[in-house]
Design a protein around this motif. Structure first.
Motif, PDB file in Angstrom:
ATOM      1  N   ARG A 118       0.639  -1.260  -0.201  1.00 44.78           N
ATOM      2  CA  ARG A 118       0.217  -0.073   0.000  1.00 44.78           C
ATOM      3  C   ARG A 118       0.845   1.308   0.037  1.00 44.78           C
ATOM      4  O   ARG A 118       0.359   2.474  -0.223  1.00 44.78           O
ATOM      5  N   ARG A 119       1.916   1.171   0.182  1.00 42.30           N
ATOM      6  CA  ARG A 119       3.133   2.515   0.337  1.00 42.30           C
ATOM      7  C   ARG A 119       4.021   2.018  -0.283  1.00 42.30           C
ATOM      8  O   ARG A 119       5.074   1.087  -0.213  1.00 42.30           O
ATOM      9  N   ARG A 168       0.928   6.737  -1.760  1.00 43.38           N
ATOM     10  CA  ARG A 168       0.349   5.823  -1.322  1.00 43.38           C
ATOM     11  C   ARG A 168      -0.588   5.064  -2.742  1.00 43.38           C
ATOM     12  O   ARG A 168      -0.884   5.762  -3.548  1.00 43.38           O
ATOM     13  N   LEU A 169      -0.903   3.746  -2.235  1.00 42.38           N
ATOM     14  CA  LEU A 169      -1.486   2.868  -3.416  1.00 42.38           C
ATOM     15  C   LEU A 169      -2.873   2.893  -2.923  1.00 42.38           C
ATOM     16  O   LEU A 169      -3.070   2.659  -1.709  1.00 42.38           O
ATOM     17  N   LYS A 170      -4.083   2.550  -3.410  1.00 37.48           N
ATOM     18  CA  LYS A 170      -5.234   2.403  -3.135  1.00 37.48           C
ATOM     19  C   LYS A 170      -5.165   0.757  -3.019  1.00 37.48           C
ATOM     20  O   LYS A 170      -4.427  -0.141  -3.393  1.00 37.48           O
ATOM     21  N   ALA A 171      -6.227   0.380  -2.169  1.00 34.87           N
ATOM     22  CA  ALA A 171      -6.205  -1.210  -1.827  1.00 34.87           C
ATOM     23  C   ALA A 171      -6.266  -1.980  -3.130  1.00 34.87           C
ATOM     24  O   ALA A 171      -5.736  -3.019  -3.312  1.00 34.87           O
ATOM     25  N   ARG A 172      -7.138  -1.590  -3.916  1.00 30.45           N
ATOM     26  CA  ARG A 172      -7.238  -2.517  -5.358  1.00 30.45           C
ATOM     27  C   ARG A 172      -6.084  -2.370  -6.159  1.00 30.45           C
ATOM     28  O   ARG A 172      -5.701  -3.385  -6.736  1.00 30.45           O
ATOM     29  N   GLN A 173      -5.160  -1.446  -6.072  1.00 32.64           N
ATOM     30  CA  GLN A 173      -4.051  -1.153  -6.747  1.00 32.64           C
ATOM     31  C   GLN A 173      -3.043  -1.981  -6.200  1.00 32.64           C
ATOM     32  O   GLN A 173      -2.537  -3.073  -6.890  1.00 32.64           O
TER      33      GLN A 173
END
Length: 429
Positions: free
Chosen positions: A333-334, A382-387
């Protein structure tokens, strides 16, 4: 003649009676205006012409000054006088008698005394338009009563309710009075002419006001915090506005004009000054002109042009940017990137995550960031959860952007692109 006791004849002098009559003007008379009363004296029944004796004229029982002993000529005596107060007044005339006539008194007459006519003041001025501070001008008051120029009294000229210097109680001459004056300060004034007759013979009056606009000359001076700048840099231009004869300037506008000027235009004068922030986008030499207008009681004025030289911005040195490391945290996620510019710089860049899945290449693009760094620095995305769920175990990270050295105020330099291969994502698959 008569006989005395001894028989001698004694002369006897016979005095005849007299008759005195008093004539008065027909109708009321105006107070403090000349009026004539005529006494007629006749001697005896035959009425011979009387040329002896005097007549005393009286007003309300008191002798009239100058008419206390008027000689009788051809049976007449005249009293020319003025009466100072209004109302019904009693006039009397008494004949003194002579060697041949006895004295006699006329029947008194009642004389009505009234106030004089109302007056009218006409006020004019030269010049008729606006005048400059300190410039001489003339006011003229013409006073009329009963259609004729007034022949007594004085005029006081007032500005704003106060007497104008050297123009108080100006005597009338041929029905008019003049005031020559100059005003020391700018502004609008209402001037009136107040007529006082000093007598009941003519009523007092005040003219309609005439408005006088007293103007002053203005001046404007332009100054700048700097007169040599690079294209796009701001210049602060200050305008100082002053009145020739003093006083703070409030209101009115200063308009700056110049070809290619951004920020020129009109600004309101406050406490005698305005401020403009101006800039020019193209190199060259520019003349900035300024004009002041609209100030209350002030003439417009123009400033001497201000010269500003605009040069092209200095070329910015190139900054090399490298990505020293790439690391995922928090189960993908990071993403943390190690940024290493060759010099202190502001860097604007964005990462892309590249990987293959199901036989095809996929890319996840993250939002850009702008950071300032004087050396190596870690920047987190930051990345989104689905990413994050879509990531395989290893990916390639590519960072692209532009950098601008801190020593340069120009634009960002050429685009760079740096990649880091086989970065572990921390995902199980």
């Amino acid at each position: 003649d008569h006989l005395a006791s001894d028989g001698e004849a004694v002369p006897v002098r016979v005095v005849d009676s007299s008759l005195t009559e008093l004539d008065q003007p027909a109708g009321p008379v105006v107070g403090q205006r000349p009026v004539t009363f005529l006494a007629r004296v006749a001697g005896g029944a035959a009425g011979p012409v009387v040329n002896a004796g005097t007549v005393a004229f009286a007003l309300d029982g008191e002798a009239i000054a100058g008419c206390g002993s008027v000689a009788v000529t051809a049976g007449k005596a005249r009293c020319e006088t003025t009466i100072a107060t209004i109302g019904d007044r009693e006039i009397g005339a008494t004949y003194s008698g002579s060697t041949d006539l006895e004295g006699s008194a006329a029947d008194p007459v009642t004389q009505a005394v009234v106030a004089g006519p109302a007056s009218r003041v006409e006020l004019s001025r030269t010049p008729s338009g606006p005048v400059q501070v300190g410039a001489e001008m003339t006011f003229r008051a013409e006073v009329w009563a009963a259609g004729q120029p007034a022949d007594l009294g004085a005029v006081t000229f007032k500005a704003g309710g106060s007497p104008v210097e050297s123009c108080a109680s100006v005597p009338l001459t041929d029905g008019s009075a003049e005031c020559v004056t100059a005003f020391p300060e700018r502004g609008r004034r209402d001037v009136t002419a107040e007529y006082v007759s000093g007598s009941i013979a003519i009523g007092d009056s005040v003219s309609d006001p005439t408005s006088v606009e007293v103007r002053d000359r203005s001046s404007i001076v332009l100054s700048a915090d700097r007169t040599s700048v690079e294209a796009g840099e701001a210049v602060t231009v200050t305008s100082a506005v002053a009145a020739q004869h003093g006083g703070t300037v409030e209101g009115g506008t200063v308009r700056l004009e110049s070809d290619g000027c951004f920020g020129c235009g009109a600004a309101t004068v406050t406490e005698g000054a305005t401020t403009h922030q101006v800039s020019f986008r193209t190199p060259g030499t520019y003349l900035i002109g300024g004009r002041f207008a609209g100030g209350e009681g002030l003439d417009d004025s123009e400033a001497e042009a201000l010269t500003v030289t605009v040069t092209a911005p200095a070329a910015c040195p190139a900054v090399a940017v490298d990505i020293g490391s790439a690391r995922f945290r928090r189960n993908g996620r990071r993403l943390e990137l190690g940024l290493r510019p060759s010099a202190a710089a502001t860097v604007r860049f964005a990462p892309r995550i590249v990987f293959r899945r199901a036989g095809s290449t996929r890319t996840i693009a993250l939002a850009s960031k702008t950071v300032r760094t004087e050396g190596s620095r870690t920047v987190a995305f930051r990345l989104k959860a689905r990413q994050a769920r879509a990531l395989p175990r290893r990916v390639r990270v590519v960072a692209s952007g532009r950098a601008r050295p801190e020593s340069c105020a120009g634009s960002f330099g050429p685009r760079f692109s740096r990649g880091v291969a086989r970065v572990a994502t921390g995902r199980a698959r």
